[in-house]
Scaffold this motif. Structure first.
Motif, short mmCIF file in Angstrom:
data_model
loop_
_atom_site.label_atom_id
_atom_site.label_comp_id
_atom_site.label_asym_id
_atom_site.label_seq_id
_atom_site.Cartn_x
_atom_site.Cartn_y
_atom_site.Cartn_z
N VAL A 409 -6.46 -8.16 16.12
CA VAL A 409 -7.33 -7.74 15.02
C VAL A 409 -7.69 -6.26 15.20
N GLU A 410 -8.04 -5.91 16.43
CA GLU A 410 -8.43 -4.52 16.72
C GLU A 410 -7.28 -3.55 16.40
N ALA A 411 -6.06 -3.99 16.71
CA ALA A 411 -4.89 -3.12 16.47
C ALA A 411 -4.64 -2.95 14.96
N LEU A 412 -5.03 -3.96 14.18
CA LEU A 412 -4.75 -3.89 12.73
C LEU A 412 -5.93 -3.33 11.93
N ARG A 413 -7.11 -3.29 12.53
CA ARG A 413 -8.30 -2.79 11.82
C ARG A 413 -8.10 -1.41 11.18
N PRO A 414 -7.46 -0.46 11.87
CA PRO A 414 -7.33 0.87 11.27
C PRO A 414 -6.55 0.89 9.95
N PHE A 415 -5.82 -0.18 9.67
CA PHE A 415 -5.01 -0.24 8.44
C PHE A 415 -5.83 -0.75 7.25
N GLY A 416 -6.99 -1.33 7.52
CA GLY A 416 -7.87 -1.76 6.43
C GLY A 416 -7.51 -3.10 5.83
N GLY A 417 -6.40 -3.16 5.13
CA GLY A 417 -6.03 -4.44 4.52
C GLY A 417 -4.88 -4.28 3.54
N ILE A 418 -4.49 -5.43 3.01
CA ILE A 418 -3.32 -5.52 2.12
C ILE A 418 -3.72 -6.31 0.89
N ARG A 419 -3.29 -5.83 -0.27
CA ARG A 419 -3.34 -6.66 -1.48
C ARG A 419 -2.07 -6.38 -2.27
N ILE A 420 -1.47 -7.43 -2.80
CA ILE A 420 -0.28 -7.28 -3.65
C ILE A 420 -0.62 -7.99 -4.94
N GLU A 421 -0.62 -7.25 -6.05
CA GLU A 421 -1.08 -7.81 -7.33
C GLU A 421 -0.07 -7.57 -8.44
N ASP A 422 0.41 -8.67 -9.02
CA ASP A 422 1.31 -8.60 -10.16
C ASP A 422 0.66 -9.25 -11.37
N ASN A 423 1.18 -8.95 -12.53
CA ASN A 423 0.74 -9.56 -13.79
C ASN A 423 1.86 -10.46 -14.29
N VAL A 424 1.53 -11.71 -14.56
CA VAL A 424 2.57 -12.67 -14.93
C VAL A 424 2.22 -13.43 -16.21
N VAL A 425 3.27 -13.79 -16.94
CA VAL A 425 3.13 -14.61 -18.16
C VAL A 425 3.75 -15.97 -17.89
N LEU A 426 3.06 -17.02 -18.29
CA LEU A 426 3.63 -18.35 -18.17
C LEU A 426 4.31 -18.71 -19.49
#
Ligand code: GLY
Ligand code: MN
Ligand code: MN
Length: 440
Positions: A409-426
């Protein structure tokens, strides 16, 4: 008639039919839909940027003109009262001249109060839809924002017309242009502020036209979910780790809402982005008519739990991780929401056209959609994986803290985080990913 006008004609038919239906149900004669008015800044002589009433822009792409009205009864040609004052201080709206003009009986107002000259005699039976109840009262519109009417319109708004889908495709094409420019700008060493300028230049839209405040976050800032500050500091290459951008675009009043996360160099974080990206695509493939959005959200927590296991961040069973709330620490927000005229479009909790509310499950209070997914709906799908101090600290101190690999966790903290967001139609025959097909 061009195909665009055909789509628009069909869109208006749908709105007219919805209008007839709800007016009949409620025993009303018509809807007077107000574009809005500007709001004055306290003790100042300037106004906040104008934001049009979403019920107004549902009918036509006029987004920047206050004091306009639509008078609709579901049968007659819709009346558009179009505001064109004599004003040498401000830009006066151009004479309407676009694909939509023939569909309206257009009349001009040079003063806001002239609306009174156009209202029907039975205006007590007309509903006012808008954000200025004092105006409704002043002009004698008897039924301000009836809840039953709003519920009905919000519920049905989830089913997009082919015209609306075309607008959402364009909003994605424009947004994707911006995302590609923003990534290049990050890779060239720009600050958050400079990246945002590159984004706005590529989409050709400024902050006031954007459907929401852009999130442009380098490094730890990516762990702040609604980070809208724009730092002018250029981060030196050696300290550049990650970049998260959540930014959309507008097309004819319809929003795109897109997030991407980029790593500055290869390594564990870049691998984590790839892994979450793969999970996002797989959860999108699980979207089926008849499934409930909240169930999809829960499935995403299963996927995330397996990812936390596989990357040796957490040593717990999937069920235990979900039930004790450990996955919530890493993924605290909802999987997504309806998208359309508003970025968090209306109706996500409505189970029927009367507006019966199904709240988010207690375990996932920030989920914005509990509705059954059906053909014609448009959603965002936006899983995340973050290292947020204020959520990690209680986990570290608690019972489950022993099961977390804190070095990792400590090693990854400096990267902040990830979000991947798409828009989809059903659709009836599958899911259309508006974001990926636009080239991102
Ligand atoms: N940009 C806001 C959201 O993703 O919901
Ligand atoms: Mn979103
Ligand atoms: Mn977003």
């Amino acid at each position: 008639m061009s195909s665009y006008s055909q789509l628009f004609a069909q869109h208006l038919d749908t709105l007219q039919q919805r209008t007839r239906d709800i007016l009949q149900q409620q025993g009303l004669s018509g809807l007077a839909i107000h574009s809005g008015q500007t709001h004055r800044i306290f003790l100042d002589d300037q106004d906040y940027p104008f934001k049009v009433n979403p019920h107004f822009k549902a009918w036509l792409p006029v987004l920047d003109n206050p004091h306009c009205w639509l008078l609709v009864d579901g049968v007659s040609k819709p009346v558009l009262l179009f505001y064109r004052p004599v004003d040498f201080w401000h830009k006066v709206a151009d004479l309407p001249n676009a694909f939509w003009v023939d569909f309206f009986d257009i009349r001009f107002l040079t003063k806001p109060e002239q609306v009174a000259d156009h209202l029907p005699a039975d205006k007590q039976e007309w509903a006012y839809l808008g954000g200025h109840l004092e105006v409704a009262q002043l002009v004698g519109l008897g039924q301000p924002n009836p809840e039953a009417v709003l519920n009905y319109l919000h519920y049905h708004r989830a089913y997009k017309t082919p015209y609306e889908l075309e607008c959402l495709r364009d909003a994605n094409r424009i947004g994707v242009r911006g995302h590609i420019a923003a990534k290049d700008s990050f890779m060239a060493g720009a600050s958050e502020f400079e990246i945002n300028l590159a984004y706005m230049k590529a989409v050709g839209q400024g902050a006031n036209e954007a459907p929401y405040g852009n999130i442009v976050a380098i490094n730890r800032n990516a762990a702040i979910l609604h980070y809208t500050h724009l730092s002018t500091q250029r981060v030196p290459d050696a300290e550049r780790h990650s970049f998260l951008i959540d930014a959309g675009a507008d097309y004819h009043g319809y929003a795109s809402d897109i997030t991407r996360t980029w790593a500055w160099r290869r390594g564990e974080f870049a691998d984590l982005i790839a892994a979450l990206d793969a999970q996002q695509q797989e959860i999108i493939a699980e979207i089926k008519p008849g499934r409930r959005y909240s169930e999809l959200h829960l499935q995403m927590h299963h996927r995330l739990a397996r990812l936390l296991q596989a990357t040796e961040l957490v040593d717990m069973s999937v069920d235990e991780m979900i039930h004790t709330g450990v996955t919530n620490v890493f993924f605290p927000h909802g999987l997504g929401h309806f998208l359309g005229l508003q970025v968090h479009d209306a109706g996500g909790f409505m189970q029927d056209e009367r507006g019966t509310h199904l709240a988010a499950p207690e375990q996932f209070p920030y989920l914005r959609c509990t509705r059954v997914m059906e053909v014609g709906q448009v959603f965002t799908i936006e899983p995340g994986l973050y290292f947020i101090d204020s959520l990690l600290e209680p986990l570290r101190r608690g019972e489950q803290g022993k099961r977390v690999n804190w070095n990792k966790v400590e090693a990854l903290r400096p990267f902040g985080g990830i979000r991947i967001e798409d828009n989809v139609v059903l659709h009836g025959d599958g899911v259309e990913n508006l974001t990926r097909q636009a080239g991102l």
